[in-house]
Design a protein around this motif. Structure first.
Motif, PDB file in Angstrom:
ATOM      1  N   THR A   1       0.833  -1.198   0.000  1.00  0.00           N
ATOM      2  CA  THR A   1       0.000   0.000   0.000  1.00  0.00           C
ATOM      3  C   THR A   1       0.870   1.250   0.000  1.00  0.00           C
ATOM      4  O   THR A   1       2.028   1.222   0.401  1.00  0.00           O
ATOM      5  N   GLY A   2       0.290   2.345  -0.442  1.00  0.00           N
ATOM      6  CA  GLY A   2       0.936   3.644  -0.387  1.00  0.00           C
ATOM      7  C   GLY A   2      -0.024   4.645   0.214  1.00  0.00           C
ATOM      8  O   GLY A   2      -1.089   4.282   0.720  1.00  0.00           O
ATOM      9  N   PRO A   3       0.300   5.938   0.164  1.00  0.00           N
ATOM     10  CA  PRO A   3      -0.654   6.948   0.634  1.00  0.00           C
ATOM     11  C   PRO A   3      -1.979   6.866  -0.119  1.00  0.00           C
ATOM     12  O   PRO A   3      -3.042   7.117   0.445  1.00  0.00           O
ATOM     13  N   THR A   4      -1.916   6.523  -1.417  1.00  0.00           N
ATOM     14  CA  THR A   4      -3.112   6.267  -2.213  1.00  0.00           C
ATOM     15  C   THR A   4      -2.876   5.011  -3.035  1.00  0.00           C
ATOM     16  O   THR A   4      -1.755   4.744  -3.461  1.00  0.00           O
ATOM     17  N   GLY A   5      -3.941   4.244  -3.260  1.00  0.00           N
ATOM     18  CA  GLY A   5      -3.819   3.053  -4.077  1.00  0.00           C
ATOM     19  C   GLY A   5      -3.046   1.941  -3.397  1.00  0.00           C
ATOM     20  O   GLY A   5      -2.589   2.067  -2.259  1.00  0.00           O
ATOM     21  N   SER A   6      -2.903   0.841  -4.117  1.00  0.00           N
ATOM     22  CA  SER A   6      -2.194  -0.315  -3.562  1.00  0.00           C
ATOM     23  C   SER A   6      -1.637  -1.169  -4.692  1.00  0.00           C
ATOM     24  O   SER A   6      -2.138  -1.139  -5.818  1.00  0.00           O
ATOM     25  N   VAL A   7      -0.582  -1.904  -4.382  1.00  0.00           N
ATOM     26  CA  VAL A   7      -0.023  -2.914  -5.281  1.00  0.00           C
ATOM     27  C   VAL A   7      -0.036  -4.234  -4.524  1.00  0.00           C
ATOM     28  O   VAL A   7       0.710  -4.405  -3.555  1.00  0.00           O
TER      29      VAL A   7
END
Length: 439
Positions: free
Chosen positions: A295-301
């Protein structure tokens, strides 16, 4: 596109900058020793005057640098020129990549003409800071019943598929690519046989799966640096989609071949061999690569990585190191595959470390109930095989024997049989009720 005056001045200054030229001192194995060329790790050099081959700097010393070939070195000799290319090679990103197949350098290889996107980014990127990552609290449907229920995955999780060769990893990946609820899929085929690439694209992935995917390919006959670069290029493309707020599914087949390619690079660059011949850089590279997903500040992988265990030894160095970095592992069993059980997932050996964060208490009870029945049958399997089990000794074993067909029907799933998470949980609830409830 019209350039502004500062942009034109900057471009003119870059064009007027003196070209840096060195010479090839020696070529030993995969390593190209270059003298007279000040360069940094990651810089790309062009070798030879005509039909230049490209190489990337992988090691530096006081009076020379070591490069590893990105292309074949035919015709390159000691004394050939080595020119530093301006800027580091980037990778294309953007919505225009969907449905395309590219190589590790970002060049299209699907015969459909050039890419329409002009936006490129450096392959290298920093992993999201620990405190900037959002918590994993949302389930991601993968379209495979046994995974969605007994090994539930969450958005931003990193999951490993551990198996020997020929056990069905590629088929399972295609099921996930077509059945997952991610916004975009980025698939890296690293070290694959050339004939298998088209088979995977046309038969396993299909038109529908390819339409929402970006595929990065580096076959087994390409230089090891290209195979490593393919893994990082696919990760960088997934990161670009994540930065746009999308939930991305990143699948890599296989992580073991990335490690083997880095072993070739490290040994050629002079690193000392360590565990089973793997130099230390292999394990640091794996950690750096895997930490970029999530995850990041927005979205995810959400990362799905296949790990080819050597001789079905799940404790070999790469498998052991990767298992400690990932957020869960799925074990594919050769005995199940030989018996025609697909997907050949061993649910008792598979673990998702975020399952409790993305499932409800009721769902956890259903999963635990089936696991108990499977574990009880496995513990009594020897007695069952020789006919020495006394019925009534264990109610869980009795249920496993009486309803074996229903259990197998739930655990098995055809490659072209879609099943979302809601349907999977409903079927598990019906199965657990048939087995006698969750107690």
């Amino acid at each position: 596109m019209t350039l502004t005056l500062p942009s034109r001045l900057s471009a003119a200054a870059e064009a007027a900058r003196p070209e840096r030229v060195g010479s090839v001192a020696s070529i030993v194995g995969l390593a190209v020793q270059i003298t007279g060329l000040p360069a940094r790790i990651g810089d790309v050099v062009a070798l030879g005057d005509a039909d230049r081959s490209r190489a990337e700097i992988v090691a530096v010393a006081r009076d020379s640098v070591t490069a590893m070939a990105l292309e074949r070195l035919d015709g390159i000799t000691a004394g050939s020129s080595a020119r530093l290319e301006r800027g580091q090679a980037g990778i294309p990103v953007g919505a225009e990549l969907l449905g395309r197949v590219i190589d590790a350098m970002g060049r299209p290889v699907d015969g459909r003409g050039p890419l329409s996107t002009r936006r490129t980014v450096p392959v290298e990127n920093e992993a999201p800071a620990a405190m900037s990552r959002t918590r994993i609290d949302t389930a991601l449907s993968l379209g495979v019943r046994v995974l969605d229920t007994l090994t539930a995955a969450g958005r931003g999780q990193r999951l490993g598929l551990f198996a020997g060769s020929g056990v069905g990893k590629s088929s399972l990946m295609s099921m996930i690519a077509r059945g997952s609820h991610a916004d975009v899929a980025v698939i890296a085929l690293v070290g694959e046989r050339g004939r298998e690439v088209r088979e995977f694209l046309e038969e396993d992935l299909g038109k529908a799966g390819l339409a929402r995917s970006v595929v990065v390919v580096s076959t087994a006959d390409e230089p090891p640096l290209m195979r490593v670069r393919a893994a990082f290029a696919a990760t960088r493309i997934a990161e670009a989609y994540r930065d746009e707020g999308k939930n991305v599914l990143l699948m890599m087949d296989s992580l073991t071949r990335v490690a083997m390619a880095q072993r070739e690079i490290g040994l050629s660059a002079g690193e000392p061999p360590a565990t089973r011949g793997y130099p230390p850089s292999v394990f640091s590279l794996l950690a750096r690569l895997l930490e970029r997903a999530g995850t990041g500040p927005t979205g995810s992988v959400t990362g799905i990585y296949t790990v080819l265990v050597d001789g079905d030894d799940h404790n070999e160095p790469v498998a052991d190191a990767v298992r400690g970095i990932l957020d869960g592992h799925v074990v594919l069993d050769r005995k199940l595959a030989v018996g025609g059980h697909f997907p050949a997932i061993d649910p008792l050996a598979s673990v998702s470390r975020v399952a409790s964060k993305v499932t409800t208490k009721q769902q956890q009870s259903l999963s635990l109930a089936l696991r108990r029945v499977l574990a009880a049958k496995r513990s009594a399997q020897d007695l069952l095989d020789v006919g020495a089990y006394a019925r009534g000794s264990n109610p869980l074993v009795d249920a496993a024997v009486d309803f074996e067909a229903q259990i197998l029907a739930f655990l098995r799933q055809d490659i072209d049989e879609p099943c979302d998470a809601a349907e999977a949980w409903q079927r598990l609830g019906q199965l657990v009720t048939t087995l006698g409830g969750t107690r």
